[in-house]
Scaffold this active site. Structure first.
Site, PDB file in Angstrom:
ATOM      1  N   ASP A  81       0.824  -1.217   0.000  1.00 11.45           N
ATOM      2  CA  ASP A  81       0.000   0.000   0.000  1.00 11.45           C
ATOM      3  C   ASP A  81       0.855   1.261   0.000  1.00 11.45           C
ATOM      4  O   ASP A  81       2.029   1.246   0.380  1.00 11.45           O
ATOM      5  CB  ASP A  81      -0.935   0.003   1.222  1.00 11.45           C
ATOM      6  CG  ASP A  81      -2.017  -1.057   1.116  1.00 11.45           C
ATOM      7  OD1 ASP A  81      -2.293  -1.503  -0.011  1.00 11.45           O
ATOM      8  OD2 ASP A  81      -2.570  -1.449   2.158  1.00 11.45           O
ATOM      9  N   ARG A 285      -7.541   4.100   3.331  1.00 11.06           N
ATOM     10  CA  ARG A 285      -6.921   4.816   4.466  1.00 11.06           C
ATOM     11  C   ARG A 285      -6.391   6.138   3.943  1.00 11.06           C
ATOM     12  O   ARG A 285      -5.318   6.207   3.352  1.00 11.06           O
ATOM     13  CB  ARG A 285      -5.796   3.983   5.089  1.00 11.06           C
ATOM     14  CG  ARG A 285      -6.303   2.761   5.823  1.00 11.06           C
ATOM     15  CD  ARG A 285      -5.246   2.115   6.689  1.00 11.06           C
ATOM     16  NE  ARG A 285      -5.756   0.917   7.323  1.00 11.06           N
ATOM     17  CZ  ARG A 285      -5.595  -0.317   6.863  1.00 11.06           C
ATOM     18  NH1 ARG A 285      -4.906  -0.503   5.750  1.00 11.06           N
ATOM     19  NH2 ARG A 285      -6.097  -1.354   7.492  1.00 11.06           N
TER      20      ARG A 285
END
Length: 845
Positions: A81, A285
């Site tokens: 990520d 996120r």
């Protein structure tokens, strides 16, 4: 052989990405971090702040497989990520797998779509060491705080407790809100509402534009209104607009999913993770509300084709927070033409994200607001009625809201009727109701996230684990707060004024955070002794330090050094000089003995103590679940000493009433029967106890037989179950628990018996030692402890067949090698003369 190896974080993401890349690419998952600080011990050199990372036992096989795959590949693509955690995972992989810099490429993407993946492959970069260091600084600082503060809590409060930089601040917020509620002194005023009729007998509901503090003044106003001619003093119609909210950030998605769908923070993030990994939404996120130009264009195309050109209003949103740099885009759909997905639970969250994003790119809604003023110049205050009509839906259409004109007649009746200034109205009813002010509301999960974000504490990735941790540690819970009752005055004017006193319930709460007794005691100790660590401003400053490390303007080890220089001496001082914390509160004196009565934390939880600590005749009673140290009164405390009490035998077995760890209960023989929530155990008499026993007997009656023996069913803390002999069999959701057939019962029990039969390779019941099959392979169990099985003489793992032949003596040697004191006889301590104490509680359930 694939020329390229792509390593991602999760297997779901690997599967999706593999579909987009050709045969020259092999995609593997690291299953999150492959290494971390050790589970036991600090794992940090505090002189240099150098971490001692290790590959966890459950990842060693995976690391071996990844190393083998690396040897076969020409280029390794690290595709974890794009946030700091993901950057650290890539760095750990590069370091542990000994990747060569010239053969390693770091790629990031904000969404898992074919275009995004291919674009990332075309634009690789190096690992960003600043982002890695920011993550290391957070991990190490939090480890230091936890490892050094927690032992102080064990010594000064209670063993087994923990402290944390963010979790302790979250607990402080909950505790302070509860204290604010307790200290709140409600005041009452009289609010007046009226229902008026126009000439065609249409109703207009209106509120008085002023309140009365005194009952007499409110009553006088109603009497004055009785003889007053009411008129329409003014009618004002003015246009207005409503604009859509910005697209979702992590925090706002958690809040909206909580209020709209009832999802807790952990559930929201789990579902969002799946939506991201399956390619439906962008990275979940983020604290940015920005949308890419590609997304804005995609939304516009969908809006124009579905609703029309007039509904489109492309716009860019900017993030208020200066530190919003973890990701570059808000949470949004990856493809606006995908309006729904098959999985029902996933689709609920997807719909929330889809509509919010689409609405953010749509025109403002146009409304027409009407305000009608009603009254008479003789009255001290006038009434006001407000109504609203949607003229143009704009973004509201994305939520399925249409213009008022399109609604049916029943809906239209809720709108204000047409009236003109000067028109005379008659009142149908005017009512004055005593209203009390309310304290600030307790935090929901969403509300706590909102507050943490507002204070700059934590980051998108930390909200869910922080909230889960403070519940797991039992510092806060969501127990139901039963409402209290109070009397209020209500006066109604129809033909004359009628006054009545009615009861009103207040103060009740469900699904809101309430601090536990231990949570309050720990918070008080930490705020008294570590004020700076729990200071909201300090915690936010630490987050800013991490941001500065991430952008390269601060050096991570220097930040840690500055923190530790102040922190460690404080730890030593508190450990040496601070008083033990019990939350002790003097309630008054016991009228029978004249001794002081205290509420305090004890070894087994919150309790009441009569007498001083050194009193040889002191007595104790456990506090019930719906009571706490901070609010229990002397009268309530003394009532607890009436428990347990005995009733008459029933069906030849003794009956008693007591309170235990899980609340009040009736004990009948060896059977424990919970007393329903909200029912006072002291009110349970012989008749009520027998009623509860009969209900329990009916609930425990056999529902079937298996091989001639009874099978019962019930519901426990882990869900519905069957009980056969001494075996508990969980009933999965795919079965209709209320209508289980004999075949269902046979199937469930047989599956459980087969599992139990395969559980033990060898078992020595007398010694409480067994060799069992576990999820990760065979292991030794001794009492409640688990031990590893060493390798055999060939340096290979034992097979199940070999383990069947191993002797008990050999197994004991394996245990002793891992715990030299495992079989040591426990020496009895020398007898000490203890002061006599009486604990006035029944045994725990």
């Amino acid at each position: 052989m694939s020329k390229n190896l792509v390593i991602v974080e999760s297997p779901a993401k690997a599967k999706t990405i593999q579909n987009y890349l050709g045969k020259d690419f092999e995609v593997k998952s690291s299953f999150g971090h492959i290494r971390d600080l050790p589970k036991k011990g600090m794992g940090i050199d505090l002189a240099t702040f150098t971490p001692d990372y290790e590959v966890s036992a459950d990842k060693k096989k995976l690391v071996t497989e990844l190393k083998a795959a690396v040897k076969k590949a020409e280029t390794v693509w690290l595709a974890s990520d794009e946030d700091r955690e993901g950057e650290a995972i890539a760095w750990h992989l590069a370091d542990e797998l000994k990747l060569k810099d010239e053969n390693t490429k770091r790629i990031v993407f904000h969404e898992i779509t074919k275009n995004a993946i291919l674009k990332a492959i075309e634009n690789p970069r190096k690992i960003d060491q600043n982002l890695v260091n920011a993550q290391q600084a957070r991990r190490i600082l939090d480890r230091i705080v936890g490892f050094e503060m927690s032992p102080v809590l064990w010594k000064k409060v209670k063993t087994g407790l923990s402290a944390g930089r963010v979790q302790s601040v979250a607990v402080r917020l909950v505790v302070e809100r509860e204290q604010e509620i307790r200290d709140f002194k409600p005041t009452s005023t009289f609010k007046i509402e009226g229902i008026f009729l126009n000439e065609t007998k249409q109703e207009i509901s209106a509120k008085l534009k002023g309140d009365f503090k005194e009952e007499n003044d409110a009553e006088a106003f109603l009497n004055q209104s009785n003889d007053t001619e009411f008129k329409v003093l003014n009618v004002e119609t003015k246009p207005g607009t409503r604009s859509a909210s910005a697209p979702f950030t992590t925090s706002t998605l958690q809040q909206e999913a909580s209020s709209r769908l009832g999802y807790n923070v952990t559930t929201t993030m789990r579902l969002a993770q799946r939506l991201y990994e399956e390619g439906y939404i962008t990275y979940m996120r983020t604290d940015s509300v920005n949308l890419s130009q590609e997304a804005i264009n995609g939304a516009k195309s969908q809006i124009v084709s579905e609703f029309g050109e007039e509904y489109s209003n492309p716009r860019k949103f900017t993030t208020k927070s200066a530190s919003a740099q973890e990701a570059h885009e808000a949470i949004r759909p990856t493809d606006f033409s995908v309006k729904s997905i098959g999985d029902v639970q996933l689709n609920k969250l997807y719909q929330l994200i889809y509509r919010r994003t689409l609405a953010s790119q749509m025109s403002n809604a146009k409304i027409e607001k009407t305000v009608i003023e009603i009254g008479n110049s003789k009255l001290p205050y006038q009434f006001e009625a407000q109504g609203e009509v949607i003229v143009f839906e704009g973004f509201l259409k994305a939520y399925g809201i249409t213009k008022n004109e399109d609604e049916d007649d029943e809906e239209n009746e809720k709108l204000l009727p047409k009236v003109t200034a000067g028109e005379i109205l008659t009142y149908k009813k005017i009512e004055a109701t005593e209203k009390f002010t309310k304290p600030a509301a307790r935090y929901t999960e969403a509300g706590l996230v909102r507050k943490l974000e507002e204070l700059g504490i934590g980051r998108p990735s930390t909200y869910a684990p922080t909230i889960q941790t403070i519940q797991n540690r039992e510092y806060v819970d969501k127990r139901e707060i039963l409402p209290q009752e109070r009397e209020i005055v209500k006066m109604t004017l129809t033909k004359d004024v009628k006054k009545q006193v009615v009861n009103e319930k207040f103060g009740g709460d469900k699904n809101k955070f309430v601090p536990t007794d231990i949570g309050e005691v720990v918070n008080e100790f930490l705020t008294n002794n570590f004020a700076e660590i729990l200071d909201y401003g300090f915690t936010a400053k630490v987050e800013q330090d991490f941001d500065d490390i991430a952008n390269g303007s601060e050096k991570w080890k220097e930040v840690l050094g500055e923190f530790y220089k102040e922190f460690h001496p404080k730890i030593e001082d508190v450990e040496e000089n601070a008083d033990r914390a019990t939350g002790e509160r003097l309630l008054g004196k016991d009228p029978k003995t004249g001794k002081n009565v205290y509420a305090r934390m004890g070894r087994y939880g919150a309790m009441i103590q009569i007498g001083e600590q050194d009193d040889e005749q002191k007595t104790f009673a456990s506090i019930m679940q719906n009571q706490n140290i901070a609010t229990i009164t002397l009268e309530e405390a003394l009532e607890l000493f009436k428990l347990p009490f005995d009733l008459q035998d029933f069906e030849g077995q003794p009956v008693s009433v007591a309170v235990g760890r899980f609340g009040p209960y009736v004990k009948w023989g060896e059977t424990f029967i919970s007393i329903p929530r909200g029912e006072d155990p002291l009110s349970v008499n012989q008749e009520r106890a027998e009623e509860l026993i009969r209900e329990k007997k009916a609930a425990d009656a056999p529902v079937a037989n298996y091989k001639g023996e009874p099978v019962t069913k019930g519901k426990g803390r882990f869900g519905p179950f069957l009980k056969y002999r001494d075996i508990f069999v969980n009933v999965p959701k795919k079965y209709d628990f209320d209508n289980l057939s004999q075949n269902d019962i046979n199937e469930l029990i047989e599956a459980k018996l087969e599992k139990e039969a395969n559980r033990y390779i060898q078992q020595w019941e007398k010694e409480k030692i067994s060799i069992e099959n576990g999820r990760w392979g065979p292991f030794i169990k001794f009492g409640k402890s688990m031990f590893k099985i060493p390798k055999n003489k060939k340096d290979e793992k034992y097979t199940a067949e070999e383990l069947k032949e191993v002797s008990l003596d050999e197994v004991k040697k394996w245990i002793t090698a891992q715990d030299k004191n495992a079989f040591a006889e426990k020496k009895k301590p020398a007898a000490k003369k203890k002061p006599a104490t009486t604990r006035k509680t029944a045994s725990k359930k």
